[in-house]
Design an enzyme around this catalytic site. Structure first.
Site, PDB file in Angstrom:
ATOM      1  CE  LYS A  21      -4.020  -2.001  -0.146  1.00  0.00           C
ATOM      2  NZ  LYS A  21      -5.076  -2.159   0.825  1.00  0.00           N
ATOM      3  NE  ARG A  76      -7.324  -8.674  -0.458  1.00  0.00           N
ATOM      4  CZ  ARG A  76      -6.769  -7.928  -1.422  1.00  0.00           C
ATOM      5  NH1 ARG A  76      -5.845  -7.026  -1.095  1.00  0.00           N
ATOM      6  NH2 ARG A  76      -7.113  -8.096  -2.686  1.00  0.00           N
TER       7      ARG A  76
END
Length: 256
Positions: free
Chosen positions: A204, A238
């Protein structure tokens, strides 16, 4: 939870696994490296991604789910979609859980469909429309805001008859770097310890952009964050880098 993107335009692995053969091969690697859940994503939700209809998602998935269930019966398969029709298709193909990044906000039929399938449902915090998904909002108190959202949405889901709910605070979706780091530090307060917590920080931008690195060069920093959230009660990670994360989880469990 290992990530299997079927998309040609995902930001870190776009186009790598969008043929059936390469997708199955990558699923095998994810499982070999230690994944217990494979999260199949037919549509990229990165900023400025190509928008697909449910029909296009279903065409892109093809027979991958049924083939995975046949070849890897031990694997749990999660379907990453915000469309009820795609969920219905996935349910008939054999998926084990629904991963809806929209919290039921982008398709009015989603909560009813989730209830009808009886599958576990991953509820993510996100802005209320597809168009505003990545609009950065500076919240007065991000933890309070996410918990308000979870409270409202979980009540709706429970009323509909969805029994198994997993919470995802939505890293990478419409939040400032500061708010996301605050969520990392306050993971233990997210979701009232009432439902299992899923954390998805893999590759991210709130991690790699401030460091001036690429999404592929932040594994060490990501594992430190994984350890932080595990220590605060996160139950599912995840990730793209399953082997490295499996080591982090083993180390965490050894210290418990």
């Amino acid at each position: 939870m290992g990530i299997l993107n079927l998309t040609p335009d995902s930001f870190s692995d776009g186009g790598k696994f969008n043929s059936e053969k390469s997708a199955l091969k990558h699923a095998e690697k994810l499982l070999h490296d230690g994944a217990e859940i494979i999260d199949i994503g037919p549509q990229s939700t990165r900023p400025n991604a190509e928008f697909l209809t449910s029909k296009e998602e279903i065409e892109r998935i093809g027979s991958i789910i049924s083939r995975m269930k046949k070849e890897f019966p031990q694997a749990l398969i999660s379907l990453d979609t915000f469309y009820a029709e795609t969920v219905k298709f996935g349910f008939n193909e054999g998926i084990d859980m629904i991963n809806d990044i929209s919290g039921g906000q982008y398709d009015r039929e989603m909560f009813d469909t989730a209830a009808a399938t009886g599958l576990p449902y991953i509820l993510m915090h996100v802005n209320p429309s597809y168009e505003t998904m990545h609009d950065k909002i500076k919240f007065e108190d991000i933890t309070l805001e996410v918990n308000r959202y979870f409270s409202k949405k979980t009540n709706e889901l429970l009323e509909k008859g969805v029994k198994d709910i997993i919470l995802d605070p939505g890293f990478g979706f419409g939040k400032t770097v500061e708010d996301q780091m605050k969520m990392i530090g306050e993971t233990e307060y997210l979701g009232f310890k009432r439902f299992p917590l899923l954390i998805g920080v893999s590759r991210k931008s709130f991690i790699y952009k401030p460091l001036g690195k690429s999404p592929l060069d932040i594994n060490e920093e990501t594992q430190k964050l994984h350890l932080k959230v595990l220590e605060q009660g996160a139950r599912i990670l995840r990730v793209h880098d399953v082997a490295e994360t499996a080591i982090t989880i083993r180390d965490f469990l050894r210290k418990k």
